[in-house]
Every structure is written in C-alpha cells, then in structure tokens.
Write a protein that holds these residues in place. Sequence first.
Motif, PDB file in Angstrom:
ATOM      1  N   LEU A   1       0.478  -1.709  -0.237  1.00 56.31           N
ATOM      2  CA  LEU A   1      -0.252   0.223   0.195  1.00 56.31           C
ATOM      3  C   LEU A   1       0.821   1.408   0.029  1.00 56.31           C
ATOM      4  N   LEU A   2       2.192   1.286   0.075  1.00 56.05           N
ATOM      5  CA  LEU A   2       2.885   2.310   0.908  1.00 56.05           C
ATOM      6  C   LEU A   2       3.552   2.305  -0.579  1.00 56.05           C
ATOM      7  N   VAL A   3       3.986   1.668  -1.036  1.00 56.02           N
ATOM      8  CA  VAL A   3       4.823   1.426  -2.482  1.00 56.02           C
ATOM      9  C   VAL A   3       3.719   1.891  -3.127  1.00 56.02           C
ATOM     10  N   ALA A   4       2.728   1.467  -3.381  1.00 61.23           N
ATOM     11  CA  ALA A   4       1.677   2.205  -4.776  1.00 61.23           C
ATOM     12  C   ALA A   4       1.262   3.363  -4.517  1.00 61.23           C
ATOM     13  N   LEU A   5       1.762   4.347  -3.481  1.00 58.21           N
ATOM     14  CA  LEU A   5       1.223   5.242  -3.252  1.00 58.21           C
ATOM     15  C   LEU A   5       2.427   6.537  -4.080  1.00 58.21           C
ATOM     16  N   PHE A   6       3.640   5.444  -2.975  1.00 55.90           N
ATOM     17  CA  PHE A   6       4.745   6.527  -3.379  1.00 55.90           C
ATOM     18  C   PHE A   6       5.428   6.022  -4.332  1.00 55.90           C
TER      19      PHE A   6
END
Length: 221
Positions: free
Chosen positions: A20-25
């Motif tokens: 989820l963090l990777v998808a955002l950033f």
Amino acid sequence: MDSFLSALKISLWVATSSTLLVALFGLALAFVLARCNFRGKNIIDAVVTIPMVLPPTVVGYYLMVLLGREGIVGAPLYQLTGWSFLFTWQGAVIAAFIVSLPLMVRVARSAIESVDEDLIRVSYSLGKSKWETFVHVILPLARSGIMAGVVLAFARGLGEFGATLMIAGNIPGRTSTLSLSIYSAFQAGDDTRAGQLAWVLTGISVFVVYLAGKLSRSRWM
C-alpha cells in the motif's frame, strides 16, 4: 500449525501494508521521473534504485542507522514517544517497503513513459490540467504496467529476509515471517518444516509472478 499460520499471517500483513505504501509513493515517484525534468532527477533515480543492487543486510544496516534507537530519526522518536521501530511489525513493513519500492518505480515508470505523447498533447489542447490528464489519460493507459508493478512489489515484500531480520528481528508471533521461519527451522535442523514452509512461499511467489505477467501483457481500457 499455529506457528505456520502465525508466520503466514504476519507475512501477508507485512507484504500488504508495505505494498500500500509502495503503491502510493512509488506511483508518485514514477510519474515525476517519467514526466518531469529537473536538476537532481538522476540522483533521485539512483537513490530509489540502490536497494535493488545492495545486499539486504546493507539495506538493513542503513535502516538501523536511520531508525534505530540511536538513529538519525529513531533517536528523537524514541526520546519523544518511548517507541521504536526495532523488533516491531512496523519495522518489518518499512524494510519490505524500501526493498520493493524500486520494482514498483521502474515498472510503473516504464508504463507511464509508454503512453502516446500525442494523446497527452490532445488532452492539454482541450484545456485539461496535468492532474486531469494524469487521471483520465495516463493512468488508464498505463494501468496494466502499474498493477504489474504493485503485484511484483507485493511478491518482493512477501519474500523479504535480510533487512527485516536486522531491524525487526525474528520474534515468533510478532515479526517472524515465512522467510524468517524457514531460516529458523533450518538453523534448528528441522529440514522437513523448512522444506514445507519453502514450498508454501514458493507457491505463493510463483502465483504472484504469474499474475504480474498476465497484468503486464493485458490491455485495460
């Protein structure tokens, strides 16, 4: 069985949270690197890519320097709150995020760069802003590649070992993922259990990589 389910649950939780963090950033970084020109762009690209080529233990060491109780960020955080990333599932998420981010950025960047420039210019000529063009033109056309990057990032986070071991440790029921459980079983001489866990992790990884391949070849409109 309980320890296996615990390790599986932790692995899936860590991989999902980091993804989820990777998808955002990762998507934001991919767009900036693909569509923007500015001084220092190559440096940012290199910094994002470095975790792909460094040994995971080196990545873990840098995370300790940054987030440890005496680290650059970790020390003031610990002094203010009494809490640290060390030996927590949050630390495992950060480790998985750092090592899987380059995959997402490189795949998503390639997908964004492949979007026809003429379509983007037409969108601008119709009075659409950069944000509207991104949402309604670039994102739909690059979606397959972006989703493939997300899936690959999940697979990388699921199998993360070295950096996780250094910053989160290998605590059963708290930070012991499938990868760490395989290591523990092998160290204890329990080859049967290590093999069973390895087959489970391999099966999940093969399915995820297959899914990423399917997504990268599809054409969603």
